[in-house]
Design an enzyme around this catalytic site. Sequence first.
Site, PDB file in Angstrom:
ATOM      1  CB  SER A  63      92.293 -21.221  30.899  1.00  0.00           C
ATOM      2  OG  SER A  63      93.389 -21.215  31.813  1.00  0.00           O
ATOM      3  CE  LYS A 131      99.824 -18.105  28.083  1.00  0.00           C
ATOM      4  NZ  LYS A 131      98.965 -17.733  26.914  1.00  0.00           N
ATOM      5  CD  GLU A 199      95.987 -23.652  23.017  1.00  0.00           C
ATOM      6  OE1 GLU A 199      94.853 -24.075  23.343  1.00  0.00           O
ATOM      7  OE2 GLU A 199      96.456 -22.571  23.434  1.00  0.00           O
TER       8      GLU A 199
END
Length: 281
Positions: A63, A131, A199
């Site tokens: 992000s 991740k 998510e």
Amino acid sequence: MSSSVTNRPTSLYGGQAGRRVTVRDIATAKERGERWPMVTAYDAMTARVFDEAGIPVLLVGDSAAMVVYGYDSTLPVSVDDLMPLTAAVVRGSSRAMVVADLPFGSYQASPQQALETAARFMKEAGAHAVKLEGGRRVLPQVEALVSAGIPVMAHLGLTPQSVNALGGYRVQGRGQSGDELMADAKDLEYAGAFSVVLECVPVDLAERVTASLSIPTIGIGAGPGTDAQVLVWQDLMGLTASPAKFVKKYFDLAGEMDRAVRAFADEVTTGAFPAPEHSYR
């Protein structure tokens, strides 16, 4: 000191400093039903604030593509972009586990590519885990990393690196696709992932996945039934102009920054700053 004291469980959130949080600590929190927070971090100063607040896991997310580099999606950010950010977060923290996101194109090609990328984050930036996004298609990568001693946080549901294939930022896991997500989660656990981010999935699905796994689930737009929750720090602090529905704004940082910089500018233009107490003699 007696063994009863030394073996006393320490809360994952806000627990005592002295060493880094490990995957064992996270597994233990799942066993005792403790919920915990995870936030993103991209620099040493905010990492220090979050670490001192007791946040047990800091995610250097891809992000950063949007909130640091100004892109419209996570796709353009590279390993070289994220490497210095990860190193800064590691240096700025002392207790939190620092998880590095593997960016788009850095692990999908093969387990060997994933291992080479993850090894760079561990060796050069000091990350404690990585991740990656995807289900059964990345199982060979997860197995390779875990076999090499690299802890892996998985990511299912809305996987932003696949936004073009998913047809946009949409809720995932409704209907039959929910069964597929459940199967992916179990396969990732079997492959050795120590946790899985869910998510933008329906609340009932997130609850079922959480109940079916022995590893913790980390929700973002997945309701209250997961073991942990994660948010991008700029979202929860109110810096993001148009955050997603699942974001709760805990502070108006954008407004406070606007007021502060305007006050500074006004004092500069009127000559009120710097005052004598801000000057040297």
